[in-house]
Design a protein around this motif. Structure first.
Motif, mmCIF file in Angstrom:
data_model
loop_
_atom_site.group_PDB
_atom_site.id
_atom_site.type_symbol
_atom_site.label_atom_id
_atom_site.label_comp_id
_atom_site.label_asym_id
_atom_site.label_seq_id
_atom_site.Cartn_x
_atom_site.Cartn_y
_atom_site.Cartn_z
ATOM 1 N N MET A 41 0.907 -1.097 -0.126
ATOM 2 C CA MET A 41 0.023 -0.219 -0.018
ATOM 3 C C MET A 41 0.844 1.116 -0.056
ATOM 4 O O MET A 41 0.660 2.276 -0.614
ATOM 5 C CB MET A 41 -0.993 0.131 1.239
ATOM 6 C CG MET A 41 -2.059 -0.910 1.020
ATOM 7 S SD MET A 41 -3.334 -1.166 2.330
ATOM 8 C CE MET A 41 -4.260 0.417 2.144
ATOM 9 N N MET A 42 1.745 1.292 0.917
ATOM 10 C CA MET A 42 2.757 2.457 0.736
ATOM 11 C C MET A 42 3.615 2.561 -0.504
ATOM 12 O O MET A 42 4.010 3.645 -0.738
ATOM 13 C CB MET A 42 3.826 2.493 1.869
ATOM 14 C CG MET A 42 3.020 2.418 3.236
ATOM 15 S SD MET A 42 1.766 3.856 3.530
ATOM 16 C CE MET A 42 2.659 5.332 3.390
ATOM 17 N N LEU A 43 3.731 1.289 -1.335
ATOM 18 C CA LEU A 43 4.357 1.651 -2.635
ATOM 19 C C LEU A 43 3.476 2.321 -3.489
ATOM 20 O O LEU A 43 3.903 2.801 -4.599
ATOM 21 C CB LEU A 43 4.704 0.370 -3.151
ATOM 22 C CG LEU A 43 5.895 -0.306 -2.571
ATOM 23 C CD1 LEU A 43 6.121 -1.828 -3.118
ATOM 24 C CD2 LEU A 43 7.133 0.475 -2.851
ATOM 25 N N ALA A 64 -1.893 5.397 -16.354
ATOM 26 C CA ALA A 64 -2.271 5.342 -15.119
ATOM 27 C C ALA A 64 -3.377 4.548 -14.592
ATOM 28 O O ALA A 64 -3.426 3.595 -13.846
ATOM 29 C CB ALA A 64 -2.419 6.871 -14.513
ATOM 30 N N ASN A 65 -4.593 4.404 -15.416
ATOM 31 C CA ASN A 65 -5.869 3.815 -15.233
ATOM 32 C C ASN A 65 -5.296 2.247 -15.501
ATOM 33 O O ASN A 65 -6.070 1.426 -14.675
ATOM 34 C CB ASN A 65 -6.800 4.292 -16.379
ATOM 35 C CG ASN A 65 -8.094 3.839 -15.854
ATOM 36 O OD1 ASN A 65 -8.338 3.237 -14.915
ATOM 37 N ND2 ASN A 65 -9.005 3.870 -16.784
ATOM 38 N N SER A 71 -3.055 -3.461 -10.745
ATOM 39 C CA SER A 71 -2.902 -3.777 -9.665
ATOM 40 C C SER A 71 -3.947 -4.213 -8.664
ATOM 41 O O SER A 71 -4.118 -4.953 -7.716
ATOM 42 C CB SER A 71 -2.338 -2.332 -8.939
ATOM 43 O OG SER A 71 -3.427 -1.323 -8.826
ATOM 44 N N MET A 72 -5.275 -3.607 -8.871
ATOM 45 C CA MET A 72 -6.710 -3.874 -8.309
ATOM 46 C C MET A 72 -6.899 -5.502 -8.702
ATOM 47 O O MET A 72 -7.226 -6.413 -7.781
ATOM 48 C CB MET A 72 -8.027 -3.281 -8.853
ATOM 49 C CG MET A 72 -7.650 -1.885 -8.489
ATOM 50 S SD MET A 72 -7.777 -1.649 -6.593
ATOM 51 C CE MET A 72 -9.287 -2.261 -6.319
ATOM 52 N N PHE A 73 -6.452 -6.033 -9.836
ATOM 53 C CA PHE A 73 -6.771 -7.597 -9.982
ATOM 54 C C PHE A 73 -5.503 -8.332 -9.630
ATOM 55 O O PHE A 73 -5.711 -9.524 -9.016
ATOM 56 C CB PHE A 73 -6.757 -8.024 -11.573
ATOM 57 C CG PHE A 73 -8.392 -7.292 -11.928
ATOM 58 C CD1 PHE A 73 -9.379 -7.944 -11.701
ATOM 59 C CD2 PHE A 73 -8.611 -6.117 -12.822
ATOM 60 C CE1 PHE A 73 -10.635 -7.568 -12.001
ATOM 61 C CE2 PHE A 73 -9.675 -5.781 -13.197
ATOM 62 C CZ PHE A 73 -10.581 -6.594 -12.862
ATOM 63 N N VAL A 74 -4.456 -8.067 -9.607
ATOM 64 C CA VAL A 74 -3.167 -8.802 -9.425
ATOM 65 C C VAL A 74 -2.737 -8.572 -7.642
ATOM 66 O O VAL A 74 -2.273 -9.498 -7.341
ATOM 67 C CB VAL A 74 -1.908 -8.421 -10.371
ATOM 68 C CG1 VAL A 74 -0.770 -9.134 -9.757
ATOM 69 C CG2 VAL A 74 -2.252 -8.741 -11.545
#
Length: 94
Positions: A41-43, A64-65, A71-74
């Motif tokens: 999360m901090m990354l 960016a999208n 990242s939401m899926f992986v």
């Protein structure tokens, strides 16, 4: 906005609070404190700062999208794998 706090400070504080709270929930669930979620999360902070700049054109916003949805899926799969690996080692490692 509260007096004396910048937008960046508020964003960092919010993400840090959320990361600590989520890590606490996982520590209670798995009975073991690991900082995988907190670290990931901090990354996100450098990504937020990089992709929110005014230098981005339409293509940059699309990129960016794509990074966000990737990242939401992986992300949850990676976290599940890391925490399950720790649990498996704790149970079956001799």
């Amino acid at each position: 906005m509260l007096q004396g706090y910048t937008r960046a400070m508020a964003l960092t504080g919010t993400i840090l609070f959320s990361a600590i709270f989520h890590e606490l929930v996982l520590a209670v669930t798995f009975r073991r404190a690991r900082i995988y979620l907190l670290s990931l999360m901090m990354l996100q902070m450098p990504l937020i700062w990089a992709f929110s700049g005014r230098f981005l054109d339409r293509t940059g916003r699309r990129f960016a999208n794509v990074v966000f949805w990737f990242s939401m899926f992986v992300g949850p799969a990676i976290l599940s794998m890391l925490y399950a690996r720790e649990w498996y080692i704790e149970i079956y490692d001799e």
